[in-house]
Design a protein around this motif. Structure first.
Motif, PDB file in Angstrom:
ATOM      1  N   GLN A 294       0.838  -1.200   0.000  1.00  0.00           N
ATOM      2  CA  GLN A 294       0.000   0.000   0.000  1.00  0.00           C
ATOM      3  C   GLN A 294       0.869   1.244   0.000  1.00  0.00           C
ATOM      4  O   GLN A 294       1.781   1.359   0.807  1.00  0.00           O
ATOM      5  N   VAL A 295       0.605   2.153  -0.939  1.00  0.00           N
ATOM      6  CA  VAL A 295       1.269   3.452  -0.938  1.00  0.00           C
ATOM      7  C   VAL A 295       0.598   4.316   0.115  1.00  0.00           C
ATOM      8  O   VAL A 295      -0.628   4.425   0.138  1.00  0.00           O
ATOM      9  N   PRO A 296       1.333   4.913   1.056  1.00  0.00           N
ATOM     10  CA  PRO A 296       0.698   5.749   2.087  1.00  0.00           C
ATOM     11  C   PRO A 296      -0.130   6.871   1.457  1.00  0.00           C
ATOM     12  O   PRO A 296       0.384   7.697   0.714  1.00  0.00           O
ATOM     13  N   THR A 297      -1.434   6.871   1.747  1.00  0.00           N
ATOM     14  CA  THR A 297      -2.318   7.830   1.089  1.00  0.00           C
ATOM     15  C   THR A 297      -1.964   9.265   1.451  1.00  0.00           C
ATOM     16  O   THR A 297      -2.143  10.179   0.654  1.00  0.00           O
ATOM     17  N   GLY A 298      -1.448   9.481   2.663  1.00  0.00           N
ATOM     18  CA  GLY A 298      -1.121  10.837   3.061  1.00  0.00           C
ATOM     19  C   GLY A 298       0.032  11.440   2.280  1.00  0.00           C
ATOM     20  O   GLY A 298       0.202  12.651   2.237  1.00  0.00           O
ATOM     21  N   ASP A 299       0.856  10.585   1.670  1.00  0.00           N
ATOM     22  CA  ASP A 299       2.022  11.053   0.930  1.00  0.00           C
ATOM     23  C   ASP A 299       1.766  11.162  -0.567  1.00  0.00           C
ATOM     24  O   ASP A 299       2.668  11.498  -1.318  1.00  0.00           O
ATOM     25  N   ARG A 300       0.578  10.874  -1.007  1.00  0.00           N
ATOM     26  CA  ARG A 300       0.301  10.841  -2.431  1.00  0.00           C
ATOM     27  C   ARG A 300      -0.039  12.232  -2.970  1.00  0.00           C
ATOM     28  O   ARG A 300      -0.982  12.871  -2.502  1.00  0.00           O
ATOM     29  N   PRO A 301       0.697  12.701  -3.964  1.00  0.00           N
ATOM     30  CA  PRO A 301       0.303  13.971  -4.593  1.00  0.00           C
ATOM     31  C   PRO A 301      -0.983  13.801  -5.378  1.00  0.00           C
ATOM     32  O   PRO A 301      -1.278  12.718  -5.889  1.00  0.00           O
ATOM     33  N   LYS A 302      -1.762  14.871  -5.499  1.00  0.00           N
ATOM     34  CA  LYS A 302      -3.067  14.791  -6.153  1.00  0.00           C
ATOM     35  C   LYS A 302      -3.036  15.242  -7.608  1.00  0.00           C
ATOM     36  O   LYS A 302      -3.707  14.643  -8.454  1.00  0.00           O
ATOM     37  N   PHE A 303      -2.295  16.301  -7.903  1.00  0.00           N
ATOM     38  CA  PHE A 303      -2.362  16.894  -9.235  1.00  0.00           C
ATOM     39  C   PHE A 303      -0.973  16.979  -9.865  1.00  0.00           C
ATOM     40  O   PHE A 303       0.023  17.188  -9.177  1.00  0.00           O
ATOM     41  N   THR A 304      -0.941  16.841 -11.199  1.00  0.00           N
ATOM     42  CA  THR A 304       0.325  16.843 -11.925  1.00  0.00           C
ATOM     43  C   THR A 304       0.768  18.238 -12.344  1.00  0.00           C
ATOM     44  O   THR A 304       1.930  18.439 -12.670  1.00  0.00           O
ATOM     45  N   GLY A 305      -0.143  19.180 -12.399  1.00  0.00           N
ATOM     46  CA  GLY A 305       0.137  20.516 -12.920  1.00  0.00           C
ATOM     47  C   GLY A 305      -0.375  20.712 -14.337  1.00  0.00           C
ATOM     48  O   GLY A 305      -0.552  21.842 -14.785  1.00  0.00           O
ATOM     49  N   LYS A 306      -0.632  19.623 -15.057  1.00  0.00           N
ATOM     50  CA  LYS A 306      -1.212  19.727 -16.395  1.00  0.00           C
ATOM     51  C   LYS A 306      -2.717  19.964 -16.290  1.00  0.00           C
ATOM     52  O   LYS A 306      -3.304  19.871 -15.210  1.00  0.00           O
ATOM     53  N   LYS A 307      -3.341  20.239 -17.439  1.00  0.00           N
ATOM     54  CA  LYS A 307      -4.787  20.475 -17.478  1.00  0.00           C
ATOM     55  C   LYS A 307      -5.449  19.554 -18.498  1.00  0.00           C
ATOM     56  O   LYS A 307      -4.903  19.289 -19.576  1.00  0.00           O
ATOM     57  N   LEU A 308      -6.622  19.045 -18.127  1.00  0.00           N
ATOM     58  CA  LEU A 308      -7.490  18.362 -19.077  1.00  0.00           C
ATOM     59  C   LEU A 308      -8.475  19.389 -19.617  1.00  0.00           C
ATOM     60  O   LEU A 308      -9.039  20.170 -18.846  1.00  0.00           O
TER      61      LEU A 308
ATOM     62  N   ASN B  32       0.248  20.841 -21.133  1.00  0.00           N
ATOM     63  CA  ASN B  32       1.319  21.014 -20.158  1.00  0.00           C
ATOM     64  C   ASN B  32       1.021  22.127 -19.159  1.00  0.00           C
ATOM     65  O   ASN B  32       0.194  23.019 -19.405  1.00  0.00           O
ATOM     66  N   ALA B  33       1.745  22.070 -18.043  1.00  0.00           N
ATOM     67  CA  ALA B  33       1.629  23.117 -17.016  1.00  0.00           C
ATOM     68  C   ALA B  33       2.114  24.462 -17.564  1.00  0.00           C
ATOM     69  O   ALA B  33       2.787  24.539 -18.591  1.00  0.00           O
ATOM     70  N   ASN B  34       1.729  25.495 -16.859  1.00  0.00           N
ATOM     71  CA  ASN B  34       2.162  26.873 -17.165  1.00  0.00           C
ATOM     72  C   ASN B  34       1.530  27.433 -18.441  1.00  0.00           C
ATOM     73  O   ASN B  34       2.099  28.319 -19.083  1.00  0.00           O
ATOM     74  N   HIS B  35       0.363  26.909 -18.793  1.00  0.00           N
ATOM     75  CA  HIS B  35      -0.367  27.464 -19.938  1.00  0.00           C
ATOM     76  C   HIS B  35      -1.789  27.854 -19.521  1.00  0.00           C
ATOM     77  O   HIS B  35      -2.705  27.830 -20.344  1.00  0.00           O
ATOM     78  N   GLU B  36      -1.959  28.210 -18.257  1.00  0.00           N
ATOM     79  CA  GLU B  36      -3.293  28.482 -17.732  1.00  0.00           C
ATOM     80  C   GLU B  36      -3.983  29.629 -18.464  1.00  0.00           C
ATOM     81  O   GLU B  36      -5.181  29.563 -18.764  1.00  0.00           O
ATOM     82  N   GLU B  37      -3.226  30.683 -18.746  1.00  0.00           N
ATOM     83  CA  GLU B  37      -3.846  31.851 -19.388  1.00  0.00           C
ATOM     84  C   GLU B  37      -4.304  31.522 -20.805  1.00  0.00           C
ATOM     85  O   GLU B  37      -5.381  31.957 -21.235  1.00  0.00           O
ATOM     86  N   GLN B  38      -3.497  30.761 -21.551  1.00  0.00           N
ATOM     87  CA  GLN B  38      -3.911  30.368 -22.905  1.00  0.00           C
ATOM     88  C   GLN B  38      -5.164  29.502 -22.860  1.00  0.00           C
ATOM     89  O   GLN B  38      -6.078  29.664 -23.673  1.00  0.00           O
ATOM     90  N   ILE B  39      -5.194  28.579 -21.895  1.00  0.00           N
ATOM     91  CA  ILE B  39      -6.358  27.689 -21.784  1.00  0.00           C
ATOM     92  C   ILE B  39      -7.607  28.492 -21.448  1.00  0.00           C
ATOM     93  O   ILE B  39      -8.679  28.285 -22.033  1.00  0.00           O
ATOM     94  N   LYS B  40      -7.480  29.426 -20.522  1.00  0.00           N
ATOM     95  CA  LYS B  40      -8.632  30.258 -20.149  1.00  0.00           C
ATOM     96  C   LYS B  40      -9.152  31.046 -21.343  1.00  0.00           C
ATOM     97  O   LYS B  40     -10.370  31.181 -21.534  1.00  0.00           O
ATOM     98  N   SER B  41      -8.239  31.566 -22.151  1.00  0.00           N
ATOM     99  CA  SER B  41      -8.678  32.341 -23.313  1.00  0.00           C
ATOM    100  C   SER B  41      -9.392  31.456 -24.328  1.00  0.00           C
ATOM    101  O   SER B  41     -10.374  31.870 -24.947  1.00  0.00           O
TER     102      SER B  41
END
Length: 441
Positions: free
Chosen positions: A8-22, A79-88
């Motif tokens: 079992q991977v410790p659930t408390g140590d698991r990251p939730k998000f990768t930084g990318k966007k769907l 990829n990450a760091n394209h939030e403004e382009q995605i919003k537009s």
């Protein structure tokens, strides 16, 4: 070697998000329009078809450009760091409709000791007259619970392990013959002797790793869904032993993946003509958390194409302590059949998540999920482990049996048959859905 295995991977140590966007795309958007709009926002998106023919190459889309478009599902991952382009692009309201954060997903497993907890809780309930659900509050948004019935108890026999007796699988003539079933997980140990005479179609979606399963989880799930008999004693452990086995490695050898690898595996399975996709993976969610609209839409699209997606409800609960947690992502989507786990006494597994969230997130059906025997990576060859991960491929195997029995049935009709033919139990629908999955007779 002792076949019992816990991990079992410790659930408390698991990251939730990768930084990318769907990003969900319009169903009628052409790649030409998508490319043009993305280019206007200084984004380069590659169609998944350009990477489909090469092992482990899907992630190159993120290295060579800004993301990938999964054409069948009309979903882009950027990829990450394209939030403004995605919003537009979303604000323009043409091809790009809405976005969600990309998640990490994990192999869903539970420690062997969790069965002790539920047995202890049952004993306390009997001694003190406590209701089995403990202090958890019923949200009151689910169907009426079934009437009480005597819970059946299942045992291992010389013919088969207990899970198959729970399904009543030994009484059916249906073996899933002619049905393609995909297991999306940590891959499979292809050299396992029980599969030497079987054709296995496989593909890895984890860069730098072959489909061979150095983890064990995927081999175990594949064995439950479509395995045959244990080579050294002839005892059966697989559900739909004649179904076509398609293995997509979407989780790494450490049991970790992302939405990108899952989507790639799902698209591949649909293109291969798989009628059933079994996914014993997920990510924890909080109460009152909405399901992913993107996964729900693409699962609906898959059903329209004839493919039923079956997902594990998750193992975050500790019922022996009065704790029930919500169904995990992506099984909490209404268009994905969510599977809970039962033990051999027909009780809900201590770890099995429940249908707490009123907006989606219900448990649809249950399967055997405590101390389940199946194939494993070598040199061990076999293992007995627990989890809603184990219950899920049992349901997937029964779905393949139903598709053999009703080859013209739609994915939605197979879903309805699974639910309608489930064995009613004296359990809340919040915890076991329609009941214990049953093979067609």
């Amino acid at each position: 070697m002792d076949p019992y295995t816990s991990f079992q991977v410790p659930t408390g140590d698991r990251p939730k998000f990768t930084g990318k966007k769907l990003v969900m795309l319009a169903p009628d958007a052409s790649m030409k329009n998508i490319d043009a709009e993305a280019a206007g926002a200084a984004l380069r998106l590659a169609p998944s078809g350009a990477y489909r023919s090469h092992e482990e190459d899907y992630l190159k889309a993120f290295e060579e450009g800004d993301g990938i478009v999964f054409e069948k599902f009309r979903v882009a991952v950027i990829n990450a760091n394209h939030e403004e382009q995605i919003k537009s692009l979303v604000y323009a309201g043409r091809s790009f409709r809405y976005e969600e954060p990309e998640r990490f997903l994990y192999a869903l497993d539970a420690p062997r000791s969790s069965n002790f907890g539920v047995l202890l809780w049952q004993m306390i309930c009997r001694l003190f007259g406590i209701k089995k659900d403990g202090p958890v509050t019923d949200p009151g948004t689910k169907p009426k619970d079934p009437p009480p019935v005597s819970p059946p108890v299942f045992e291992n026999t010389v013919e088969a392990y207990w899970g198959l007796h729970a399904l009543n699988a030994l009484s059916t003539s249906y073996t899933g013959k002619g049905v393609k079933l995909a297991v999306l997980d940590t891959g499979m140990y292809l050299a396992h002797p029980d599969y030497a005479a079987r054709e296995v179609v496989s593909k890895s979606f984890i860069q730098g790793e072959t489909v061979d399963d150095a983890h064990g989880h995927g081999t175990h799930c594949a064995g439950i869904a479509v395995g045959g008999v244990r080579g050294d004693n002839g005892r059966r452990y697989g559900t739909a032993s004649d179904a076509g086995l398609y293995v997509g490695k979407v989780l790494s050898n450490e049991g970790v993946g992302s939405d990108s690898s899952i989507l790639a595996g799902m698209e591949w399975a649909v293109e291969q003509g798989c009628r059933v996709i079994s996914m014993s993976l997920g990510a924890s969610v909080e109460e009152n958390t909405a399901y992913s609209n993107i996964y729900n839409e693409l699962a609906g699209t898959a059903m329209d194409m004839g493919t039923l997606i079956i997902g594990a409800a998750g193992n975050d609960s500790r019922r022996s302590q009065g704790i029930v947690r919500p169904v995990n992502h992506p099984a909490n989507c209404p268009n994905i059949l969510a599977v809970a786990a039962l033990d051999r006494r027909s009780a809900v597994a201590d770890f099995s998540c429940g249908g707490l969230n009123p907006d989606g997130g219900l448990v649809d059906i249950a399967g055997p999920g405590v101390e389940v025997f199946s194939s494993w990576k070598l040199p061990q060859e076999y293992a007995i482990i627990s989890g809603t991960s184990m219950a899920t491929p049992f349901v997937a195997g029964v779905a393949a049996q139903l598709l053999e029995a009703f080859p013209e049935a739609t994915a939605r009709e197979i879903w309805d048959k699974l639910v309608a033919q489930a064995r009613a139990l004296s359990l809340p629908t919040r915890d076991a859905g329609a009941g214990l999955v049953q093979s067609p007779q």
